[in-house]
Design a protein around this motif. Structure first.
Motif, short mmCIF file in Angstrom:
data_model
loop_
_atom_site.label_atom_id
_atom_site.label_comp_id
_atom_site.label_asym_id
_atom_site.label_seq_id
_atom_site.Cartn_x
_atom_site.Cartn_y
_atom_site.Cartn_z
N ARG A 174 4.81 28.94 14.62
CA ARG A 174 4.44 29.68 13.42
C ARG A 174 5.45 29.46 12.29
O ARG A 174 5.08 29.24 11.14
N ALA B 207 5.06 26.00 10.86
CA ALA B 207 3.81 25.77 10.14
C ALA B 207 3.69 26.54 8.83
O ALA B 207 2.92 26.13 7.95
N LEU C 258 0.97 25.83 5.79
CA LEU C 258 -0.24 26.66 5.68
C LEU C 258 -0.38 27.22 4.28
O LEU C 258 -1.48 27.21 3.69
N LEU D 48 -3.90 29.47 11.47
CA LEU D 48 -3.17 28.75 12.51
C LEU D 48 -3.53 29.43 13.82
O LEU D 48 -3.44 30.65 13.94
N TYR E 227 -5.23 33.71 16.97
CA TYR E 227 -4.78 33.44 15.61
C TYR E 227 -3.32 33.87 15.46
O TYR E 227 -2.98 35.03 15.65
N ILE F 20 -3.30 20.13 16.16
CA ILE F 20 -1.85 20.02 16.02
C ILE F 20 -1.29 19.51 17.34
O ILE F 20 -1.60 20.06 18.41
N VAL G 130 -5.20 24.00 13.05
CA VAL G 130 -5.18 24.66 11.75
C VAL G 130 -6.58 24.51 11.16
O VAL G 130 -7.27 23.52 11.40
N ALA H 187 -2.26 19.27 9.30
CA ALA H 187 -2.08 19.31 10.76
C ALA H 187 -1.06 18.27 11.20
O ALA H 187 -0.23 18.52 12.08
N ILE I 271 2.49 19.50 10.30
CA ILE I 271 2.94 20.54 11.24
C ILE I 271 3.32 19.89 12.58
O ILE I 271 4.33 20.26 13.20
#
Length: 249
Positions: free
Chosen positions: A77, A80, A84, A97, A107, A200, A211, A236, A239
């Protein structure tokens, strides 16, 4: 950056692609053989490289230790979040994500749409693999045995009239996803929401997260949604690189 440090780092990058001789490394880096030898001896003393019996050098055990420690500390997280938000700012629609957890997707993060008409979703909520873009983006890159274990026997639960409930039609869809690099949720999870999602990859190349960009049909038509696929797959990929994957590996 001091030239000796820069060259040492470049040696490690070169050796990550496979073993090489002193002369080969010198040519690639554009330095004299004696310079390469001096740097390699220092790296070998610290166990960053190791000399093989045929005289070539390869990545040493200390690099493996550092790589393992780095990957253990990866927070998907956190890695990313910037990507995002950049995607959300660029497209203006809801960005999610999600990651595989048990036999569902969960999620992990969300960027809200700028439009007045939005989809309802929340961080921490789970959703079915077979009926969501993020779920199908993950399933498409798993083995048949893994799919069997995660999906169970068909028919799969119907969320909307568009949900694929048989294994045959789902597998056909997943084959297309694997080929083109992104998945489409064609109003399969919610009747008024469509979504495009991309996988990802972690450092090993395994796909267990995705994503997506989602939008109500009244806000964005199919052509507009599919036009977002290039930016989505680029996000993606970015990340994936943040968490250790390399397309060159």
């Amino acid at each position: 950056m001091p030239s000796s440090l820069e060259r040492a780092l470049r040696i490690l990058v070169e050796l990550a692609s496979g073993p090489a001789t002193i002369s080969e490394l010198g040519r690639r880096l554009g330095v004299h053989r004696t310079t390469s030898l001096r740097l390699l001896r220092t790296l070998e003393e610290e166990r960053f490289v190791r000399r093989t019996e045929d005289g070539r050098y390869r990545i040493g055990p200390r690099m493996a230790t550092l790589a393992h420690a780095a990957l253990e500390g990866v927070d998907l997280r956190a890695a990313a979040t910037g990507h995002l938000r950049a995607l959300g700012a660029a497209c203006g629609h809801t960005v999610h994500l999600a990651a595989l957890e048990g036999d569902s997707v969960v999620y992990l993060d969300k960027v809200e749409s700028r439009h007045a008409v939005r989809m309802y979703s929340r961080i921490g909520a789970s959703a079915p693999l077979h009926a969501t873009g993020v779920g199908k983006a993950i399933l498409a890159h798993l083995s048949e045995e893994e799919r069997d274990e995660l999906l169970g026997p068909p028919p799969f639960g119907r969320c909307t009239p568009n949900t694929r409930t048989t294994r045959t039609e789902l597998d056909e869809d997943l084959a297309a996803v694997a080929e083109r690099g992104w998945a489409l949720d064609d109003f399969e999870h919610e009747e008024f929401i469509q979504c495009v999602a991309a996988p990802i990859r972690d450092a090993s190349g395994r796909v267990s997260a995705a994503v997506s960009v989602s939008a109500p049909g009244m806000v964005l038509d199919r052509a507009g949604l599919l036009a977002l696929a290039p930016d989505l797959t680029a996000t993606a990929g970015a990340i994936s690189e943040e968490i250790g994957w390399s397309a060159r590996a």
